[in-house]
Design a protein around this motif. Structure first.
Motif, PDB file in Angstrom:
ATOM      1  N   GLY A  39       0.602  -1.849   0.026  1.00  0.00           N
ATOM      2  CA  GLY A  39       0.206   0.349   0.018  1.00  0.00           C
ATOM      3  C   GLY A  39       1.106   1.051  -0.261  1.00  0.00           C
ATOM      4  O   GLY A  39       2.050   1.419  -0.489  1.00  0.00           O
ATOM      5  N   ILE A  40      -0.126   2.698   0.561  1.00  0.00           N
ATOM      6  CA  ILE A  40       1.367   3.261   0.405  1.00  0.00           C
ATOM      7  C   ILE A  40       1.540   3.792   2.047  1.00  0.00           C
ATOM      8  O   ILE A  40       0.051   3.987   3.260  1.00  0.00           O
ATOM      9  CB  ILE A  40       0.208   4.526   0.183  1.00  0.00           C
ATOM     10  N   SER A  41       2.172   3.531   2.742  1.00  0.00           N
ATOM     11  CA  SER A  41       2.696   4.410   4.032  1.00  0.00           C
ATOM     12  C   SER A  41       2.839   5.836   3.906  1.00  0.00           C
ATOM     13  O   SER A  41       3.800   6.548   3.073  1.00  0.00           O
ATOM     14  CB  SER A  41       4.458   3.506   4.255  1.00  0.00           C
ATOM     15  N   PHE A  49       6.073   7.695  11.554  1.00  0.00           N
ATOM     16  CA  PHE A  49       4.629   6.862  10.732  1.00  0.00           C
ATOM     17  C   PHE A  49       3.699   7.032  11.505  1.00  0.00           C
ATOM     18  O   PHE A  49       3.609   7.899  12.477  1.00  0.00           O
ATOM     19  CB  PHE A  49       5.121   5.279  11.322  1.00  0.00           C
ATOM     20  N   ILE A  50       2.106   7.629  10.685  1.00  0.00           N
ATOM     21  CA  ILE A  50       1.480   8.079  10.772  1.00  0.00           C
ATOM     22  C   ILE A  50      -0.108   6.784  10.729  1.00  0.00           C
ATOM     23  O   ILE A  50      -0.546   6.951  11.142  1.00  0.00           O
ATOM     24  CB  ILE A  50       1.242   9.205   9.502  1.00  0.00           C
ATOM     25  N   ASN A  51      -0.150   5.902   9.045  1.00  0.00           N
ATOM     26  CA  ASN A  51      -0.862   5.601   8.554  1.00  0.00           C
ATOM     27  C   ASN A  51      -0.335   4.634   7.609  1.00  0.00           C
ATOM     28  O   ASN A  51       0.425   5.068   6.747  1.00  0.00           O
ATOM     29  CB  ASN A  51      -2.029   6.154   8.136  1.00  0.00           C
ATOM     30  N   LYS A  52      -1.000   3.838   7.063  1.00  0.00           N
ATOM     31  CA  LYS A  52      -1.215   3.602   6.141  1.00  0.00           C
ATOM     32  C   LYS A  52      -2.674   2.986   5.101  1.00  0.00           C
ATOM     33  O   LYS A  52      -3.194   2.670   5.797  1.00  0.00           O
ATOM     34  CB  LYS A  52      -0.021   1.766   6.510  1.00  0.00           C
ATOM     35  N   ILE A  53      -2.312   3.228   3.694  1.00  0.00           N
ATOM     36  CA  ILE A  53      -3.593   3.231   3.026  1.00  0.00           C
ATOM     37  C   ILE A  53      -2.991   1.756   2.169  1.00  0.00           C
ATOM     38  O   ILE A  53      -2.566   1.934   1.463  1.00  0.00           O
ATOM     39  CB  ILE A  53      -3.056   4.293   2.456  1.00  0.00           C
ATOM     40  N   ILE A  54      -4.638   1.157   2.717  1.00  0.00           N
ATOM     41  CA  ILE A  54      -4.517  -0.129   1.635  1.00  0.00           C
ATOM     42  C   ILE A  54      -5.049  -0.205   0.289  1.00  0.00           C
ATOM     43  O   ILE A  54      -5.892   0.757   0.454  1.00  0.00           O
ATOM     44  CB  ILE A  54      -5.260  -1.268   2.348  1.00  0.00           C
ATOM     45  N   PRO A  65      -4.082  19.720  -5.063  1.00  0.00           N
ATOM     46  CA  PRO A  65      -3.685  21.066  -4.788  1.00  0.00           C
ATOM     47  C   PRO A  65      -4.905  20.864  -3.775  1.00  0.00           C
ATOM     48  O   PRO A  65      -4.478  21.337  -2.738  1.00  0.00           O
ATOM     49  CB  PRO A  65      -4.060  21.612  -5.686  1.00  0.00           C
ATOM     50  N   ASP A  66      -5.178  19.914  -3.944  1.00  0.00           N
ATOM     51  CA  ASP A  66      -6.744  20.058  -2.168  1.00  0.00           C
ATOM     52  C   ASP A  66      -6.555  18.836  -1.324  1.00  0.00           C
ATOM     53  O   ASP A  66      -7.348  17.742  -0.843  1.00  0.00           O
ATOM     54  CB  ASP A  66      -8.387  19.806  -2.428  1.00  0.00           C
ATOM     55  N   ASP A  67      -5.135  18.078  -1.500  1.00  0.00           N
ATOM     56  CA  ASP A  67      -4.533  16.243  -1.083  1.00  0.00           C
ATOM     57  C   ASP A  67      -5.297  15.767  -1.027  1.00  0.00           C
ATOM     58  O   ASP A  67      -5.227  14.088  -0.105  1.00  0.00           O
ATOM     59  CB  ASP A  67      -5.180  17.288   0.796  1.00  0.00           C
ATOM     60  N   TYR A  68      -5.967  15.499  -2.364  1.00  0.00           N
ATOM     61  CA  TYR A  68      -6.925  13.710  -3.095  1.00  0.00           C
ATOM     62  C   TYR A  68      -5.310  13.713  -3.085  1.00  0.00           C
ATOM     63  O   TYR A  68      -4.475  13.777  -3.800  1.00  0.00           O
ATOM     64  CB  TYR A  68      -7.540  13.861  -3.983  1.00  0.00           C
ATOM     65  N   ILE A  69      -5.670  12.546  -2.391  1.00  0.00           N
ATOM     66  CA  ILE A  69      -3.936  11.276  -3.290  1.00  0.00           C
ATOM     67  C   ILE A  69      -4.591  10.534  -4.033  1.00  0.00           C
ATOM     68  O   ILE A  69      -5.813   9.661  -4.829  1.00  0.00           O
ATOM     69  CB  ILE A  69      -3.997  10.073  -2.224  1.00  0.00           C
ATOM     70  N   ILE A  70      -3.883   9.984  -5.486  1.00  0.00           N
ATOM     71  CA  ILE A  70      -4.157   9.927  -6.665  1.00  0.00           C
ATOM     72  C   ILE A  70      -2.811   8.632  -6.714  1.00  0.00           C
ATOM     73  O   ILE A  70      -1.510   9.095  -6.904  1.00  0.00           O
ATOM     74  CB  ILE A  70      -4.351  10.376  -8.165  1.00  0.00           C
ATOM     75  N   THR A  71      -3.531   8.113  -7.747  1.00  0.00           N
ATOM     76  CA  THR A  71      -2.365   6.351  -7.171  1.00  0.00           C
ATOM     77  C   THR A  71      -2.564   5.943  -8.791  1.00  0.00           C
ATOM     78  O   THR A  71      -3.849   6.020  -9.019  1.00  0.00           O
ATOM     79  CB  THR A  71      -2.394   5.609  -6.182  1.00  0.00           C
ATOM     80  N   PRO A  84      -8.151  12.736   1.090  1.00  0.00           N
ATOM     81  CA  PRO A  84      -7.326  13.507   2.482  1.00  0.00           C
ATOM     82  C   PRO A  84      -7.325  12.833   3.535  1.00  0.00           C
ATOM     83  O   PRO A  84      -6.127  12.663   4.479  1.00  0.00           O
ATOM     84  CB  PRO A  84      -7.595  15.403   2.254  1.00  0.00           C
ATOM     85  N   SER A  85      -8.458  12.346   4.257  1.00  0.00           N
ATOM     86  CA  SER A  85      -8.406  11.105   5.107  1.00  0.00           C
ATOM     87  C   SER A  85      -7.940   9.889   4.757  1.00  0.00           C
ATOM     88  O   SER A  85      -8.526   9.463   5.496  1.00  0.00           O
ATOM     89  CB  SER A  85      -9.902  11.798   5.952  1.00  0.00           C
ATOM     90  N   HIS A  86      -7.592   9.990   3.622  1.00  0.00           N
ATOM     91  CA  HIS A  86      -7.416   8.519   3.532  1.00  0.00           C
ATOM     92  C   HIS A  86      -8.387   7.090   2.781  1.00  0.00           C
ATOM     93  O   HIS A  86      -8.202   6.306   3.055  1.00  0.00           O
ATOM     94  CB  HIS A  86      -6.559   7.391   4.442  1.00  0.00           C
ATOM     95  N   GLN A  87     -10.013   7.592   2.439  1.00  0.00           N
ATOM     96  CA  GLN A  87     -10.067   6.942   2.510  1.00  0.00           C
ATOM     97  C   GLN A  87     -10.578   6.783   1.376  1.00  0.00           C
ATOM     98  O   GLN A  87     -10.456   7.869   0.472  1.00  0.00           O
ATOM     99  CB  GLN A  87     -11.927   7.025   2.790  1.00  0.00           C
ATOM    100  N   LEU A  88     -10.870   5.475   0.461  1.00  0.00           N
ATOM    101  CA  LEU A  88     -11.181   5.307  -1.034  1.00  0.00           C
ATOM    102  C   LEU A  88     -12.225   5.295  -1.559  1.00  0.00           C
ATOM    103  O   LEU A  88     -13.084   6.153  -0.484  1.00  0.00           O
ATOM    104  CB  LEU A  88     -11.373   3.857  -1.515  1.00  0.00           C
ATOM    105  N   VAL A  89     -12.106   7.376  -2.587  1.00  0.00           N
ATOM    106  CA  VAL A  89     -13.234   7.431  -3.141  1.00  0.00           C
ATOM    107  C   VAL A  89     -13.655   6.919  -4.436  1.00  0.00           C
ATOM    108  O   VAL A  89     -14.749   7.263  -4.297  1.00  0.00           O
ATOM    109  CB  VAL A  89     -12.931   9.369  -3.505  1.00  0.00           C
ATOM    110  N   GLY A  90     -13.149   6.991  -5.433  1.00  0.00           N
ATOM    111  CA  GLY A  90     -12.994   5.800  -6.298  1.00  0.00           C
ATOM    112  C   GLY A  90     -12.435   5.495  -7.134  1.00  0.00           C
ATOM    113  O   GLY A  90     -10.735   5.813  -7.490  1.00  0.00           O
ATOM    114  N   LYS A  91     -12.542   5.146  -8.149  1.00  0.00           N
ATOM    115  CA  LYS A  91     -11.586   4.470  -9.556  1.00  0.00           C
ATOM    116  C   LYS A  91     -11.895   5.469 -11.141  1.00  0.00           C
ATOM    117  O   LYS A  91     -13.286   5.295 -11.073  1.00  0.00           O
ATOM    118  CB  LYS A  91     -11.590   3.200  -9.227  1.00  0.00           C
ATOM    119  N   PHE A  92     -11.150   5.193 -11.940  1.00  0.00           N
ATOM    120  CA  PHE A  92     -11.578   6.132 -13.232  1.00  0.00           C
ATOM    121  C   PHE A  92     -10.165   5.254 -14.075  1.00  0.00           C
ATOM    122  O   PHE A  92      -8.797   5.094 -13.514  1.00  0.00           O
ATOM    123  CB  PHE A  92     -10.813   7.017 -13.203  1.00  0.00           C
TER     124      PHE A  92
END
Length: 131
Positions: A39-41, A49-54, A65-71, A84-92
C-alpha cells in the motif's frame, strides 16, 4: 548534506518491501508507495509513521492541490483516488488502448487546476484527464 533516513526493510507499519514513488501533501506529510502490495505508507516529514493506506500494489502517486491522493491501481489498469483522510473515493479507467483506458501506467502528475497527466509504458503515450 545528508540529514537522516526513515523506514527499513520489513512488512510492519513504517517498513518497506519495494518502495517506489514519493509525494508530499500540503501539510508536508510524506507518502511512499510500496509495490510489494504494502500500500501507501504515510509519514510526517521527520519520519514518524502516521498511517498505511491499503491499495493493490501501488507504483505511481501524486497529491492534488486539495490533498486528494491519486495512485495507480497496480495491475488493475486504473487510477485510484483517496480522500485527504485516506478513504477510498473511487476508481477511474479500465485496461486497453482507448481514451480513458490504461496499460502500463507509470507516472501521474496533477496541475494546480486539477488536470491529471498519466504516462503509460505499454500504450506509449501521455493521457490528459480533465477533472
Amino acid at each position: 548534506m545528508f540529514s537522516f533516513t526513515f523506514g527499513c526493510k520489513g512488512t510492519n507499519p513504517g517498513q518497506f518491501q519495494y518502495p517506489r514513488y514519493i509525494a508530499m501533501d500540503s501539510s508536508d506529510r510524506v507518502y511512499v508507495t510500496d509495490q510489494s502490495g504494502g500500500g501507501i505508507s504515510v509519514f510526517s516529514e521527520d519520519g514518524n509513521f502516521i498511517n498505511k493506506i491499503i491499495c493493490n500494489k501501488p507504483f505511481a502517486i501524486t497529491i492534488a492541490p486539495d490533498d486528494y491522493i491519486i495512485t495507480d491501481g497496480g495491475g488493475d489498469h486504473c487510477l485510484v483516488v483517496f480522500s485527504p483522510s485516506h478513504q477510498l473515493v473511487g476508481k477511474f479507467g479500465v485496461y486497453g488502448p482507448g481514451k480513458g483506458h490504461f496499460n502500463g501506467l507509470l507516472g501521474i502528475a496533477i496541475n494546480s487546476s486539477g488536470t491529471i497527466f498519466v504516462t503509460e509504458v505499454c500504450n506509449r503515450r501521455l493521457q490528459v484527464i480533465n477533472t
